[in-house]
Design an enzyme around this catalytic site. Sequence first.
Site, PDB file in Angstrom:
ATOM      1  N   CYS A  45       0.835  -1.194   0.000  1.00 40.36           N
ATOM      2  CA  CYS A  45       0.000   0.000   0.000  1.00 40.36           C
ATOM      3  C   CYS A  45       0.877   1.255   0.000  1.00 40.36           C
ATOM      4  CB  CYS A  45      -0.969  -0.060   1.180  1.00 40.36           C
ATOM      5  SG  CYS A  45      -2.332   1.110   1.079  1.00 40.36           S
ATOM      6  N   HIS A  46       0.877   2.035   1.085  1.00 44.69           N
ATOM      7  CA  HIS A  46       1.745   3.207   1.199  1.00 44.69           C
ATOM      8  C   HIS A  46       3.131   2.845   1.742  1.00 44.69           C
ATOM      9  CE1 HIS A  46      -2.012   5.404   0.679  1.00 44.69           C
ATOM     10  NE2 HIS A  46      -1.308   6.511   0.486  1.00 44.69           N
ATOM     11  N   GLY A  47       3.339   1.583   2.134  1.00 42.62           N
ATOM     12  CA  GLY A  47       4.634   1.144   2.655  1.00 42.62           C
ATOM     13  C   GLY A  47       5.804   1.384   1.707  1.00 42.62           C
TER      14      GLY A  47
END
Length: 188
Positions: free
Chosen positions: A111-113
């Site tokens: 995801c935003h990782g």
Amino acid sequence: MAYKTRLAGKKVAIFIDYQFEDLEVTFPMLRLQEEGAEVIVVGAHPAGQKYTGKYGYPVKSHVNIEDFSSLKVDGLVLPGGFAPDYMRRNKHMLDAITTSIELGKPCAAICHGPWMFCSARFPNGQPVCHERQCTSFIAIKDDLINAGATFVDAPVVVDGPLITARTPADLIPFCHALIEALARGTGM
């Protein structure tokens, strides 16, 4: 009944901060434990700190990042949610990612990782995702491209030690790729 545990003896760190995506911490944690890995939760605050996910699920850290060493784990998991926006500001977390990648250890971000891969840099200043294929939540596609990565819109992308996925809907292939890389002992 005895279960086959492909990751017995392996240790995996999950980085965490406030407003993490609940499923992107708990699902990999349970899958890794199910495969026999020891999972340690690493946060920027004192060990034992309770972090709350976007949907209210609490997770306590085991270790403060300043007491953490990438040399003592076999891989990293970097969840999404809002947490990466905090974590990418932490030099110790970024250094741990860089060290893990330099050692060829699987570093899995969802995801935003993958934002962390834009901010973690090699000694020459290049982001760790530079000249690698990655995927992510669509909102950070441009950040990956601007960091020199090739964006691929796929459920999971593996390029060397980097393992990336788009959203919680991709957790199953994401965890499969991570478990396979850990079972082999190095990034692909």
